[in-house]
Scaffold this active site. Sequence first.
Site, PDB file in Angstrom:
ATOM      1  N   ASP A 100      -5.520  12.901   4.013  1.00 22.61           N
ATOM      2  CA  ASP A 100      -5.812  11.526   4.411  1.00 22.61           C
ATOM      3  C   ASP A 100      -6.398  11.507   5.822  1.00 22.61           C
ATOM      4  O   ASP A 100      -5.763  11.066   6.776  1.00 22.61           O
ATOM      5  CB  ASP A 100      -4.530  10.697   4.349  1.00 22.61           C
ATOM      6  CG  ASP A 100      -4.749   9.249   4.734  1.00 22.61           C
ATOM      7  OD1 ASP A 100      -5.838   8.722   4.452  1.00 22.61           O
ATOM      8  OD2 ASP A 100      -3.831   8.650   5.315  1.00 22.61           O
ATOM      9  N   HIS A 158      -4.790   8.244  -0.030  1.00 20.29           N
ATOM     10  CA  HIS A 158      -3.338   8.264  -0.156  1.00 20.29           C
ATOM     11  C   HIS A 158      -2.830   8.860  -1.462  1.00 20.29           C
ATOM     12  O   HIS A 158      -1.749   8.520  -1.938  1.00 20.29           O
ATOM     13  CB  HIS A 158      -2.788   6.845   0.019  1.00 20.29           C
ATOM     14  CG  HIS A 158      -2.853   6.360   1.427  1.00 20.29           C
ATOM     15  ND1 HIS A 158      -2.263   5.183   1.859  1.00 20.29           N
ATOM     16  CD2 HIS A 158      -3.432   6.904   2.523  1.00 20.29           C
ATOM     17  CE1 HIS A 158      -2.490   5.017   3.152  1.00 20.29           C
ATOM     18  NE2 HIS A 158      -3.199   6.052   3.573  1.00 20.29           N
ATOM     19  N   GLU A 173       0.834  -1.217   0.000  1.00 21.19           N
ATOM     20  CA  GLU A 173       0.000   0.000   0.000  1.00 21.19           C
ATOM     21  C   GLU A 173       0.858   1.253   0.000  1.00 21.19           C
ATOM     22  O   GLU A 173       1.725   1.432   0.857  1.00 21.19           O
ATOM     23  CB  GLU A 173      -0.912  -0.013   1.230  1.00 21.19           C
ATOM     24  CG  GLU A 173      -1.760   1.230   1.388  1.00 21.19           C
ATOM     25  CD  GLU A 173      -2.580   1.211   2.676  1.00 21.19           C
ATOM     26  OE1 GLU A 173      -3.317   2.184   2.906  1.00 21.19           O
ATOM     27  OE2 GLU A 173      -2.474   0.234   3.443  1.00 21.19           O
TER      28      GLU A 173
END
Length: 419
Positions: A293, A261, A225
């Site tokens: 975020d 993100h 991620e």
Amino acid sequence: MSVKENFERAKGQYEKWGVSVEDAFAKLKQVPISIHCWQGDDIGGFEVDQQELSGGIDVTGDYPGKATTPEELRSDLEKALSLIPGKHKINLHAIYAETDGQVVDRNELEPKHFENWVKWAKENDLGLDFNPTLFSHPKAADGLTLAHPDKEIRDFWIQHCIQSRKIGEYFGRELGQPALNNIWIPDGYKDIPSDRLTPRKRLKDSLDEIFAADVDESLNIDAVESKLFGIGSEAYVVGSHEFYMGYAMKNNKLCLLDSGHYHPTEVISNKISSLLLFSDRLALHVSRPVRWDSDHVVILDDELREIGLEIVRNDALDKVMIGLDFFDASINRVAAWTIGTRNMIKSLLYALLLPNEHLKQLQEEGNFTDRLALMEEFKTYPFGAIWDYYCEQMGVPAQENWLQEVKDYETNVLSKRNS
């Protein structure tokens, strides 16, 4: 008019476009949403030697009733699940291990520390996903972990990630469905770096070592991620989108897209079709960034509808692993889970009720007038009546009726806790 009567009227409107509501229900029932446990306790976890949040993560609010034990957290999850249609998964972080009061550092975590979670998941017919926790720890205090220049620190986190993959493998074996094991790290610099390449080389080497460990990938599915920036890493993040996208494609790992993100005007819905051309599967963490975020509770906004549409249009319900990632401590936490997860499911149902093949054909023919007109008109079709009936069929409250159950749970359970 009853929910059933409203449904029958609405169903007819969709069916005139060749949309089968029954087929939509059948497909939707097969889609598990991975519900993040950390909404229930503000990402606190249950480590004996508990640390303050770090890694650019913050939770705001002090709504009463936060879960402070594994039993409380599981009870709250059960309540939320009773209000959400379908069978789903629970997403755990490593800090939710149960070690019977013993200090067990993260590089020493084992499947046995999650036996209670597996037992509970079996009892509730749930799957489990997992995440190594590379924040809120003394060895992450300077904002670097897998990309750290100190080999000893890198090795600690490499071992933690290997142990996490073994835990995911255990989940998959015990529960009969693979666990998604997602690596996110906070590594980056507050100010402009003088060398962007070297930390990324170290991260690549660390990941190579982690994934070289012998783990059954039919039971544990690896994902990576990215993030654009974080508090304390505003100028540079080692694990950027480009880094992880390249790494995932080259090494047959899943690229996980988190809604929060990316740049403020950048959306993950626009990335799904591209990534599916080059990868059999991908993973999502659906959140709601407000200017950054900020992990607000998911609402049924334009981007959530587009995420659902991209998954459904591209016949990817079995290719996209959908997880949630938000944490709001300013409202009832069980309500937050319920609102966010129901909205994610709503977005998929909304997409399943569109005449997608007809709309695609209009685009291919260059008939952009009809395409735009129909896409707009369907926004006010009686979707709510279909959703209410689906909820009733799945044995959960329709409309806002779930809210009273949460209020009763707050009165009878949450208000009695000492947070």
